[in-house]
Design an enzyme around this catalytic site. Structure first.
Site, PDB file in Angstrom:
ATOM      1  N   ALA A  40       0.841  -1.195   0.000  1.00 56.29           N
ATOM      2  CA  ALA A  40       0.000   0.000   0.000  1.00 56.29           C
ATOM      3  C   ALA A  40       0.876   1.244   0.000  1.00 56.29           C
ATOM      4  O   ALA A  40       2.061   1.198   0.334  1.00 56.29           O
ATOM      5  CB  ALA A  40      -0.921  -0.014   1.220  1.00 56.29           C
TER       6      ALA A  40
ATOM      7  N   GLU B 239      -1.639  -9.347  -0.893  1.00 56.20           N
ATOM      8  CA  GLU B 239      -3.070  -9.525  -0.627  1.00 56.20           C
ATOM      9  C   GLU B 239      -3.894  -9.446  -1.908  1.00 56.20           C
ATOM     10  O   GLU B 239      -4.816 -10.235  -2.120  1.00 56.20           O
ATOM     11  CB  GLU B 239      -3.525  -8.477   0.390  1.00 56.20           C
ATOM     12  CG  GLU B 239      -2.945  -8.743   1.774  1.00 56.20           C
ATOM     13  CD  GLU B 239      -3.098  -7.578   2.746  1.00 56.20           C
ATOM     14  OE1 GLU B 239      -3.530  -7.803   3.876  1.00 56.20           O
ATOM     15  OE2 GLU B 239      -2.784  -6.434   2.356  1.00 56.20           O
TER      16      GLU B 239
ATOM     17  N   GLU C 125       3.982  -5.895   7.186  1.00 51.52           N
ATOM     18  CA  GLU C 125       3.372  -4.753   7.881  1.00 51.52           C
ATOM     19  C   GLU C 125       3.896  -4.574   9.296  1.00 51.52           C
ATOM     20  O   GLU C 125       3.953  -3.449   9.805  1.00 51.52           O
ATOM     21  CB  GLU C 125       1.842  -4.923   7.906  1.00 51.52           C
ATOM     22  CG  GLU C 125       1.158  -4.765   6.564  1.00 51.52           C
ATOM     23  CD  GLU C 125       1.056  -6.060   5.778  1.00 51.52           C
ATOM     24  OE1 GLU C 125       0.297  -6.094   4.805  1.00 51.52           O
ATOM     25  OE2 GLU C 125       1.740  -7.045   6.142  1.00 51.52           O
TER      26      GLU C 125
ATOM     27  N   GLY D  83      -0.033  -5.180   0.747  1.00 49.75           N
ATOM     28  CA  GLY D  83      -1.215  -5.115  -0.088  1.00 49.75           C
ATOM     29  C   GLY D  83      -1.031  -5.782  -1.440  1.00 49.75           C
ATOM     30  O   GLY D  83      -1.985  -6.295  -2.020  1.00 49.75           O
TER      31      GLY D  83
END
Length: 256
Positions: A65, A112, A132, A109
């Site tokens: 992200a 994911e 993360e 992300g």
């Protein structure tokens, strides 16, 4: 339609979406996610498209992200706006099969998003991870849940708690990816695989995706019951009659 952070192309009956923020290793900004969701919706509704491929660059599928964009957010702002929900989940919500073609980094992300696809083709250079914890948070787009279901509790726990990356060979060994492909062949292989899927009966491909996802989310007995009912329903389709007739007559089927 043109986009600023992705590229969307058609290759016959296959849609190819390329994440395109090279200066940030395809960091998943809100604009990129919004454009990705829009492109996926368009392709999912396009009757000419039978399958899709989602990819990034040679260096990164997506390195995570966009931290610069989210670092100043506060709670309950994130809760009130339901941060990382609606448009992110469009990948998982598509009815048509989506292949993730991953080279380079698929982290946070990016990992994911890849796991939201129906299966992953990994280049030899691919590296997966949920790092993360290294910035004081934890997966927020399904990483802890999808990774655990795909590779098991122990492997998922280790990766999320340490933030280490997993290479393509380990990822294939533990079931995160379906196949490893040479970097130079990744996109061609993914498109050809998608074309093979798109050449099949459309109701069959949609239903196979549906029943396998049911296995992923329910008990064995309920999954088998659902599979059997859907198999019985297949005998109401023209493609079932054509497919079985073609098999008996030793010819290639012409699905409608």
């Amino acid at each position: 339609m043109t986009y600023d952070t992705i590229k969307a192309e058609l290759h016959g009956n296959v849609g190819l979406i390329t994440l395109n923020r090279p200066d940030s290793l395809n960091a998943l900004s809100s604009q990129l996610i919004s454009e990705l969701a829009e492109a996926l919706k368009r392709m999912d509704k396009n009757k000419e498209i039978g399958a899709m491929v989602l990819t990034g660059s040679d260096k990164a599928f997506a390195a995570g992200a966009d931290i610069k964009e989210m670092q100043d957010k506060k709670w309950p702002e994130t809760f009130n706006e339901d941060f990382i929900t609606d448009e992110w989940e469009q990948v998982a919500n598509c009815r048509k099969p989506i292949i993730a073609a991953v080279a380079g980094f698929a982290l946070g992300g990016g990992c994911e998003i890849a796991m939201m696809c129906d299966f992953i083709l990994a280049a030899e250079s691919a590296k997966f991870g949920q790092p993360e914890i290294k910035i004081g948070v934890w997966p927020g787009a399904g990483g802890s849940q999808r990774l655990t279901r795909l590779v098991g509790k122990s492997k998922s726990m280790e990766m999320c708690l340490t933030g280490r990356m997993m290479g393509s060979e380990e990822a294939e060994r533990v079931g995160l990816v379906s196949r490893i492909v040479p970097d130079a062949d990744l996109i061609e292989d993914a498109i050809n695989t998608a074309k093979q899927i798109a050449s099949m009966s459309r109701p069959a491909t949609l239903m196979i995706k549906d029943i396998i996802n049911r296995a992923y989310e329910t008990t064995l007995s309920e999954g088998i019951r659902y599979e059997r009912r859907m198999f019985q329903a297949s005998f109401g389709t023209p493609d079932q009659r054509e497919g079985m007739a073609a098999f008996v007559e030793k010819r290639k089927p012409k699905f409608s």
